[in-house]
Design a protein around this motif. Structure first.
Motif, PDB file in Angstrom:
ATOM      1  N   UNK A 150       0.807  -1.211   0.000  1.00 55.30           N
ATOM      2  CA  UNK A 150       0.000   0.000   0.000  1.00 55.30           C
ATOM      3  C   UNK A 150       0.842   1.263   0.000  1.00 55.30           C
ATOM      4  N   UNK A 151       2.164   1.087  -0.095  1.00 57.13           N
ATOM      5  CA  UNK A 151       3.007   2.272  -0.127  1.00 57.13           C
ATOM      6  C   UNK A 151       2.687   3.090  -1.384  1.00 57.13           C
ATOM      7  N   UNK A 152       2.434   4.375  -1.199  1.00 60.17           N
ATOM      8  CA  UNK A 152       2.200   5.223  -2.359  1.00 60.17           C
ATOM      9  C   UNK A 152       0.738   5.403  -2.721  1.00 60.17           C
ATOM     10  N   UNK A 153      -0.157   4.688  -2.046  1.00 57.03           N
ATOM     11  CA  UNK A 153      -1.571   4.802  -2.399  1.00 57.03           C
ATOM     12  C   UNK A 153      -2.098   6.213  -2.171  1.00 57.03           C
ATOM     13  N   UNK A 154      -1.689   6.808  -1.057  1.00 59.00           N
ATOM     14  CA  UNK A 154      -2.194   8.138  -0.735  1.00 59.00           C
ATOM     15  C   UNK A 154      -1.945   9.118  -1.876  1.00 59.00           C
ATOM     16  N   UNK A 237       6.420  12.895  -0.285  1.00 56.38           N
ATOM     17  CA  UNK A 237       6.502  11.600   0.365  1.00 56.38           C
ATOM     18  C   UNK A 237       6.074  11.607   1.842  1.00 56.38           C
ATOM     19  N   UNK A 238       5.965  12.786   2.440  1.00 57.18           N
ATOM     20  CA  UNK A 238       5.830  12.835   3.892  1.00 57.18           C
ATOM     21  C   UNK A 238       4.678  11.997   4.451  1.00 57.18           C
ATOM     22  N   UNK A 243       2.268   6.966   6.834  1.00 57.10           N
ATOM     23  CA  UNK A 243       1.352   5.816   6.806  1.00 57.10           C
ATOM     24  C   UNK A 243       2.157   4.524   6.910  1.00 57.10           C
ATOM     25  N   UNK A 244       3.200   4.430   6.099  1.00 52.93           N
ATOM     26  CA  UNK A 244       4.007   3.212   6.073  1.00 52.93           C
ATOM     27  C   UNK A 244       4.600   2.911   7.453  1.00 52.93           C
ATOM     28  N   UNK A 245       5.200   3.917   8.072  1.00 47.94           N
ATOM     29  CA  UNK A 245       5.829   3.715   9.388  1.00 47.94           C
ATOM     30  C   UNK A 245       4.803   3.323  10.438  1.00 47.94           C
ATOM     31  N   UNK A 246       3.741   4.123  10.501  1.00 41.94           N
ATOM     32  CA  UNK A 246       2.765   3.926  11.562  1.00 41.94           C
ATOM     33  C   UNK A 246       2.046   2.598  11.440  1.00 41.94           C
ATOM     34  N   UNK A 247       1.605   2.276  10.231  1.00 42.01           N
ATOM     35  CA  UNK A 247       0.865   1.029  10.069  1.00 42.01           C
ATOM     36  C   UNK A 247       1.787  -0.179  10.171  1.00 42.01           C
TER      37      UNK A 247
END
Length: 469
Positions: A150-154, A237-238, A243-247
């Motif tokens: 899901x990286x990059x979905x946002x 990227x912020x 999202x990536x870190x937290x999830x």
RNA sequence: GGUGCUGUAGCCAAGUGGUAAGGCAACGGUCUGCAAAACCGUCAGCGCGGGUUCGAUUCCCGUCAGCACCUCCA
């Protein structure tokens, strides 16, 4: 029912808080290495308005924001000026408060500094390493972006289409330490003398940029937030990295609704430090005595759309806001001769316009549409002020409504503070006498005299009405 | 190259499959000793070209223009 545009899903969604009546909201704050500019102010104003509307709607908002007080820019600035990073950060944190207070931006419920959560950041990074989402490399720690599904979905970025270094800012040496160009630093080694750093399991270093927001939001708001806001440029990227870190750490959804504000443009180009086309709020306020005009200007465009900033736009905003203030003042004047009672027909119109205002704001905070309802209220106020008889209850209702609705935009006072001024009162009394005697030459002379003192007098059926310029 | 956003009257800016809110400016009128303020009225067919439809500014395709992001950015 409030609908918000969620950048993550790219559609308007009905807002449902995690806890009824309460909102957990996090907004990215600035890096405090310089004065904020009008573009930064827009973001702060947009989310302050959103917060205020939620509060107006009955929610209790827990608003958390940060100051990035350690990063390359602050370090560079400190080196240039020969002072510590903390001195730079303290100076501009102070400046932030001095600049946002006149703009009536409410202080965050919690405002955290990155340097205040270093232990939590280290814990967070250790967890990521333990879960194999991050790895240490020569004192740096990087996050494995591709490992996170899901990286990059946002930001709707396809990993395989991302052009590494498209922005021309990649550091070759850093690239050599990464497994993959997409990986980003959660911890950076720092061994230079005289540069701020903290001891960590990976040696001396400091946090990467993205990690602080994940840590703070989790610390103060929990694993899942209702709303996370910031400028649209932060989506990638912020926010993507947050999202990536937290999830990756919690295994839980990080944010329910992602809200992003549009830019402030100057001649259709983004206002930015690098283009040099920016106006700092510090300078603007120094040369402008009506900060509420800036709040008003920001309310004239929906928060997601770009807005052009120029002196002529500011002037137009001033004139428009004056119309609202004038209507308010005109009706306020009639409070002096209002009679007890209420006007049901007018009350109903006011109620309908408030509903119109709410409908607009409920629709992803459509402030321009909400202002249309306000302007109709202003027309009602002006028309009512021209009536032979004004009923106090209805006049009060109209005035209170105008004040309340504008306060959502941070514009809480529609008239200047009425201060006692014996000299002015005396001149007004003299002028009234002259008018009673039909001595218009004297009356006009006194009007000119008052104008030189910054007082504008207007004659109405109910007598003299005045206000300061 | 990829991903998005934007294009509505002189200006700012909403909006909708059925003939376009609101504000500023302008013009005309009313009120006023004058002035100011206010009120009333006038003022666009929605970048361009196709398509779908009874009907499109609104949906689809194409096209032009501007802007933004692709590890500094609110």
């Amino acid at each position: 029912m409030i609908k918000v545009y969620n950048t993550y899903t790219r559609q308007k969604e009905v807002f449902e808080p995690i806890t009824t009546g309460q909102i957990r909201m996090y907004v990215c704050g600035p890096t405090i290495y310089n004065y904020i500019h009008v573009g930064n102010a827009r973001s702060a104003i947009a989310f302050d308005t959103i917060r205020r509307y939620f509060e107006y709607s009955g929610y209790d908002v827990n608003y958390v924001s940060n100051f990035t007080d350690v990063d390359d820019k602050i370090i560079n600035r400190a080196q240039e000026e020969g002072v510590t990073e903390k001195e730079i950060a303290d100076k501009y944190a102070q400046a932030f408060y001095e600049d946002t207070a006149p703009l009536n931006i409410k202080p965050a419920t919690t405002r955290s500094l990155a340097t205040e959560v270093i232990p939590e950041i280290i814990d967070f990074v250790q967890d990521l390493i333990a879960k194999d989402y991050a790895y240490e490399s020569q004192g740096d720690v990087y996050f494995r972006s591709r490992k996170f599904r899901g990286y990059g979905i946002l930001a709707h970025q396809d990993l395989n289409e991302l052009v590494a270094g498209a922005s021309g800012r990649l550091d070759d040496e850093e690239m050599a330490r990464k497994e993959d160009a997409l990986d980003f630093a959660v911890w950076k080694s720092e061994n230079r003398t005289g540069v701020i750093s903290w001891e960590s399991p990976w040696g001396a270093g400091r946090p990467g940029w993205h990690i602080e927001c994940s840590v703070m939001s989790q610390k103060y708001l929990g694993n899942t937030l209702d709303i996370h806001g910031g400028g649209i440029d932060l989506a990638f990227p912020h926010h993507t990295n947050e999202i990536a870190q937290s999830e990756a750490r919690t295994g839980e959804k990080f944010v329910n609704y992602w809200l992003h504000n549009g830019f402030v443009n100057v001649n259709d180009e983004k206002m930015s430090k690098s283009l040099g086309n920016f106006t700092t709020v510090h300078d603007l306020l120094a040369n402008y005595d009506d900060p509420m005009v800036i709040r008003y200007l920001m309310a004239t465009t929906q928060y997601r759309k770009p807005i052009n900033y120029s002196e002529s736009e500011l002037e137009r905003a001033r004139v428009e806001l004056d119309r609202i203030r004038t209507g308010y003042r005109n009706l306020t004047f009639r409070l002096t001769d209002a009679v007890d009672g209420s006007d049901d027909a007018l009350n109903a119109q006011i109620t309908a316009l408030v509903a119109q205002y709410k409908d607009a704001m409920d629709d992803d905070f459509n402030a321009p549409n909400a202002l249309a309802a306000v302007f109709e209220l202003v027309t009602l106020a002006n028309t009512y002020a021209d009536n032979q008889t004004v009923q106090r209850t209805t006049a009060d209702k109209l005035l209170t409504t105008l004040t309340t609705l504008m306060s959502v935009f941070g514009i809480e006072t529609l008239t200047g503070a009425a201060q006692e001024d014996a000299e002015i009162e005396n001149l007004l009394a003299q002028r009234q006498t002259a008018r009673d005697n039909k001595d218009f030459a004297q009356s006009d002379a006194l009007r000119d005299e008052l104008k030189t003192r910054g007082v504008v007098v207007e004659d109405t059926a109910q007598g003299q009405r005045w206000h300061k310029l």
